[in-house]
Design a protein around this motif. Structure first.
Motif, PDB file in Angstrom:
ATOM      1  N   VAL A 270      19.298  55.230  -2.177  1.00  0.00           N
ATOM      2  CA  VAL A 270      20.295  56.158  -1.634  1.00  0.00           C
ATOM      3  C   VAL A 270      19.837  57.595  -1.854  1.00  0.00           C
ATOM      4  CG1 VAL A 270      22.659  56.987  -1.849  1.00  0.00           C
ATOM      5  CG2 VAL A 270      22.190  54.535  -1.932  1.00  0.00           C
ATOM      6  N   THR A 271      19.274  57.869  -3.013  1.00  0.00           N
ATOM      7  CA  THR A 271      18.816  59.228  -3.319  1.00  0.00           C
ATOM      8  C   THR A 271      17.713  59.655  -2.355  1.00  0.00           C
ATOM      9  OG1 THR A 271      19.352  58.970  -5.653  1.00  0.00           O
ATOM     10  CG2 THR A 271      17.799  60.715  -5.067  1.00  0.00           C
ATOM     11  N   ASP A 272      16.751  58.755  -2.129  1.00  0.00           N
ATOM     12  CA  ASP A 272      15.672  59.092  -1.202  1.00  0.00           C
ATOM     13  C   ASP A 272      16.194  59.239   0.225  1.00  0.00           C
ATOM     14  OD1 ASP A 272      13.828  59.089  -3.234  1.00  0.00           O
ATOM     15  OD2 ASP A 272      13.192  57.003  -2.913  1.00  0.00           O
ATOM     16  N   ALA A 273      17.160  58.414   0.600  1.00  0.00           N
ATOM     17  CA  ALA A 273      17.749  58.525   1.938  1.00  0.00           C
ATOM     18  C   ALA A 273      18.424  59.883   2.121  1.00  0.00           C
ATOM     19  CB  ALA A 273      18.760  57.402   2.153  1.00  0.00           C
ATOM     20  N   HIS A 274      19.086  60.337   1.075  1.00  0.00           N
ATOM     21  CA  HIS A 274      19.717  61.662   1.126  1.00  0.00           C
ATOM     22  C   HIS A 274      18.664  62.745   1.307  1.00  0.00           C
ATOM     23  CE1 HIS A 274      21.659  65.324  -0.416  1.00  0.00           C
ATOM     24  NE2 HIS A 274      22.766  64.788   0.078  1.00  0.00           N
ATOM     25  N   ASP A 275      17.529  62.594   0.635  1.00  0.00           N
ATOM     26  CA  ASP A 275      16.448  63.571   0.778  1.00  0.00           C
ATOM     27  C   ASP A 275      15.925  63.581   2.215  1.00  0.00           C
ATOM     28  OD1 ASP A 275      16.664  64.243  -1.872  1.00  0.00           O
ATOM     29  OD2 ASP A 275      15.056  62.897  -2.541  1.00  0.00           O
ATOM     30  N   PHE A 276      15.850  62.395   2.827  1.00  0.00           N
ATOM     31  CA  PHE A 276      15.401  62.327   4.217  1.00  0.00           C
ATOM     32  C   PHE A 276      16.341  63.110   5.139  1.00  0.00           C
ATOM     33  CE2 PHE A 276      12.856  58.363   3.234  1.00  0.00           C
ATOM     34  CZ  PHE A 276      11.646  58.878   3.669  1.00  0.00           C
ATOM     35  N   THR A 277      17.643  62.916   4.927  1.00  0.00           N
ATOM     36  CA  THR A 277      18.603  63.611   5.800  1.00  0.00           C
ATOM     37  C   THR A 277      18.474  65.127   5.643  1.00  0.00           C
ATOM     38  OG1 THR A 277      20.385  63.550   4.152  1.00  0.00           O
ATOM     39  CG2 THR A 277      20.219  61.689   5.666  1.00  0.00           C
ATOM     40  N   ASP A 278      18.260  65.590   4.406  1.00  0.00           N
ATOM     41  CA  ASP A 278      18.074  67.023   4.182  1.00  0.00           C
ATOM     42  C   ASP A 278      16.839  67.526   4.909  1.00  0.00           C
ATOM     43  OD1 ASP A 278      20.335  67.174   2.636  1.00  0.00           O
ATOM     44  OD2 ASP A 278      19.278  67.075   0.704  1.00  0.00           O
ATOM     45  N   GLU A 279      15.764  66.748   4.872  1.00  0.00           N
ATOM     46  CA  GLU A 279      14.524  67.135   5.527  1.00  0.00           C
ATOM     47  C   GLU A 279      14.712  67.226   7.043  1.00  0.00           C
ATOM     48  OE1 GLU A 279      11.459  68.058   4.634  1.00  0.00           O
ATOM     49  OE2 GLU A 279      12.061  68.140   2.527  1.00  0.00           O
ATOM     50  N   LEU A 288      14.559  74.685  16.034  1.00  0.00           N
ATOM     51  CA  LEU A 288      15.470  74.952  17.147  1.00  0.00           C
ATOM     52  C   LEU A 288      16.495  76.044  16.864  1.00  0.00           C
ATOM     53  CD1 LEU A 288      16.120  71.249  18.213  1.00  0.00           C
ATOM     54  CD2 LEU A 288      14.476  72.858  19.176  1.00  0.00           C
ATOM     55  N   GLY A 289      16.429  76.659  15.693  1.00  0.00           N
ATOM     56  CA  GLY A 289      17.374  77.727  15.370  1.00  0.00           C
ATOM     57  C   GLY A 289      18.606  77.193  14.665  1.00  0.00           C
ATOM     58  N   THR A 290      19.650  77.987  14.666  1.00  0.00           N
ATOM     59  CA  THR A 290      20.874  77.627  13.952  1.00  0.00           C
ATOM     60  C   THR A 290      21.376  76.265  14.408  1.00  0.00           C
ATOM     61  OG1 THR A 290      23.186  78.237  13.551  1.00  0.00           O
ATOM     62  CG2 THR A 290      22.223  78.955  15.627  1.00  0.00           C
ATOM     63  N   ALA A 291      21.612  75.370  13.458  1.00  0.00           N
ATOM     64  CA  ALA A 291      21.970  74.001  13.829  1.00  0.00           C
ATOM     65  C   ALA A 291      22.732  73.293  12.722  1.00  0.00           C
ATOM     66  CB  ALA A 291      20.709  73.201  14.168  1.00  0.00           C
ATOM     67  N   GLU A 292      23.550  72.339  13.128  1.00  0.00           N
ATOM     68  CA  GLU A 292      24.200  71.394  12.221  1.00  0.00           C
ATOM     69  C   GLU A 292      23.772  70.007  12.684  1.00  0.00           C
ATOM     70  OE1 GLU A 292      26.186  72.316   9.751  1.00  0.00           O
ATOM     71  OE2 GLU A 292      26.547  74.418  10.257  1.00  0.00           O
ATOM     72  N   ALA A 293      23.443  69.140  11.715  1.00  0.00           N
ATOM     73  CA  ALA A 293      22.931  67.822  12.092  1.00  0.00           C
ATOM     74  C   ALA A 293      23.727  66.706  11.437  1.00  0.00           C
ATOM     75  CB  ALA A 293      21.452  67.696  11.715  1.00  0.00           C
ATOM     76  N   ILE A 294      23.935  65.654  12.199  1.00  0.00           N
ATOM     77  CA  ILE A 294      24.483  64.417  11.678  1.00  0.00           C
ATOM     78  C   ILE A 294      23.330  63.409  11.668  1.00  0.00           C
ATOM     79  CG2 ILE A 294      26.128  62.537  12.020  1.00  0.00           C
ATOM     80  CD1 ILE A 294      27.916  64.492  13.495  1.00  0.00           C
ATOM     81  N   VAL A 295      22.980  62.932  10.481  1.00  0.00           N
ATOM     82  CA  VAL A 295      21.810  62.059  10.355  1.00  0.00           C
ATOM     83  C   VAL A 295      22.255  60.698   9.836  1.00  0.00           C
ATOM     84  CG1 VAL A 295      19.526  61.774   9.365  1.00  0.00           C
ATOM     85  CG2 VAL A 295      20.390  64.081   9.837  1.00  0.00           C
ATOM     86  N   HIS A 296      21.973  59.659  10.607  1.00  0.00           N
ATOM     87  CA  HIS A 296      22.246  58.280  10.187  1.00  0.00           C
ATOM     88  C   HIS A 296      20.924  57.646   9.740  1.00  0.00           C
ATOM     89  CE1 HIS A 296      26.293  58.421  11.954  1.00  0.00           C
ATOM     90  NE2 HIS A 296      25.722  59.008  12.983  1.00  0.00           N
ATOM     91  N   VAL A 297      20.958  56.954   8.619  1.00  0.00           N
ATOM     92  CA  VAL A 297      19.751  56.313   8.099  1.00  0.00           C
ATOM     93  C   VAL A 297      19.910  54.798   8.191  1.00  0.00           C
ATOM     94  CG1 VAL A 297      18.226  56.083   6.116  1.00  0.00           C
ATOM     95  CG2 VAL A 297      19.427  58.245   6.523  1.00  0.00           C
ATOM     96  N   GLU A 298      18.925  54.139   8.782  1.00  0.00           N
ATOM     97  CA  GLU A 298      18.941  52.683   8.911  1.00  0.00           C
ATOM     98  C   GLU A 298      17.600  52.121   8.442  1.00  0.00           C
ATOM     99  OE1 GLU A 298      19.906  51.503  12.849  1.00  0.00           O
ATOM    100  OE2 GLU A 298      21.905  52.420  12.826  1.00  0.00           O
ATOM    101  N   PRO A 299      17.579  50.873   7.958  1.00  0.00           N
ATOM    102  CA  PRO A 299      16.318  50.275   7.538  1.00  0.00           C
ATOM    103  C   PRO A 299      15.449  49.934   8.752  1.00  0.00           C
ATOM    104  CG  PRO A 299      18.078  48.663   7.417  1.00  0.00           C
ATOM    105  CD  PRO A 299      18.729  49.973   7.739  1.00  0.00           C
ATOM    106  N   ALA A 300      14.170  50.148   8.614  1.00  0.00           N
ATOM    107  CA  ALA A 300      13.247  49.854   9.719  1.00  0.00           C
ATOM    108  C   ALA A 300      13.099  48.347   9.890  1.00  0.00           C
ATOM    109  CB  ALA A 300      11.904  50.502   9.419  1.00  0.00           C
TER     110      ALA A 300
END
Length: 300
Positions: A270-279, A288-300
């Protein structure tokens, strides 16, 4: 083996300095448009020129649209709440549609009157030199409005100011045609005023179309960035195995909202997944400039 949840970026509150700047710019434009109205009404009342009266009517509608815009910006500046988690910026875009409504009224009335005059004859407007001077002064005011509003619109990233500037830009040509109408009428061309009135109506219609072309994509959440471009950005992050979905939209101020689903190794914590979303969020904002992102993480 965990399936880490995605993280959701909540819309930030609108910049109060930007909203204040847009309102101040609109107040300045409202004052300048009032001066333009006074000049055109004065000439139109004395000469009876249909084109001049049409130009005056358009300037009156400019003032009304400025009032609608000030109200719209005041609403748009409110911070996100439970009912509007993405903020209120679309109210600003609705304000631009209000401008189009005013343009439509002007176009219809001017076209109707002009065609009627062409069919039934029209008394030639009688203008003095002073009338021409007043219209030239009004033309200068229009130039000032366009220059100022475009400058502030770009500085504040306001589609509302830029849309209103486009409308006022058409006023420059409309005022020039009004001047031409008086000159031609003075030379004895009986139908010049009505014919130019039709041309003025068509210019107003084109201006309204251009505003709609830029405003509707924001209201209907049209794609802001090609999905391939988002995928390209996300795949540069080490550890991302793939991108399953990517979509985006943009607000009136140019703020980008993006939503992506990334694939990572199934053993990711979970910690590494959170780091991915931040990246991912940082990469999108960086590219792309000012932005807000919604990031979903799924297993490959």
């Amino acid at each position: 083996m965990l399936t880490p949840p995605g993280t959701i970026a909540i819309a930030a509150a609108p910049d109060p300095m930007r909203s204040t700047g847009v309102r101040r710019a609109l107040m300045v434009v409202l004052l300048l448009n009032a001066i333009s109205v006074a000049l055109k009404v004065s000439v139109g009342a004395r000469t009876g020129s249909l084109t001049v009266l049409g130009a005056a009517l358009e300037s009156v509608l400019d003032m009304l649209s400025n009032g609608v815009a000030i109200l719209a910006v005041s609403i748009a500046s409110r911070a996100p709440d439970d009912d509007h988690p993405y903020g209120h910026e679309k109210f600003e875009t609705l304000g631009t549609l209000g401008i189009v409504c005013f343009l439509s009224i002007t176009c219809f009335e001017l076209l109707r009157q002009s065609v009627g005059e062409l069919k039934g004859g029209h008394t030639v407007p009688r203008a003095a030199t002073a009338d021409g001077v007043l219209l030239i002064a009004s033309l200068v005011v229009n130039f000032c409005v366009v220059f100022y509003e475009r400058h502030r619109g770009r500085a504040l990233s306001s589609t509302l100011l830029l849309a209103d500037a486009a409308h006022t830009a058409s006023d420059i040509l409309v005022t020039a045609l009004a001047i031409g109408s008086l000159v031609l009428s003075r030379l004895g061309y009986l139908y010049a005023d009505a014919a130019l009135g039709v041309l003025v109506a068509l210019i107003i219609a084109w201006s309204g179309y251009q505003i709609l072309r830029h405003s509707i994509p924001i209201l209907v959440d049209a794609r802001a960035v090609k999905a391939d471009r988002l995928v390209e950005i996300v795949r540069t992050i080490p550890g991302v195995k793939g991108v399953r979905a990517a979509r985006s939209r943009r607000t009136a101020s140019g703020h980008l909202f993006a939503e992506v689903t990334i694939l990572v190794d199934g053993s990711t914590s979970v910690t590494d997944a959170h780091d991915f979303t931040d990246e991912v969020e940082r990469a999108i904002a960086r590219e792309l400039g000012t932005a807000e992102a919604i990031v979903h993480v799924e297993p490959a």
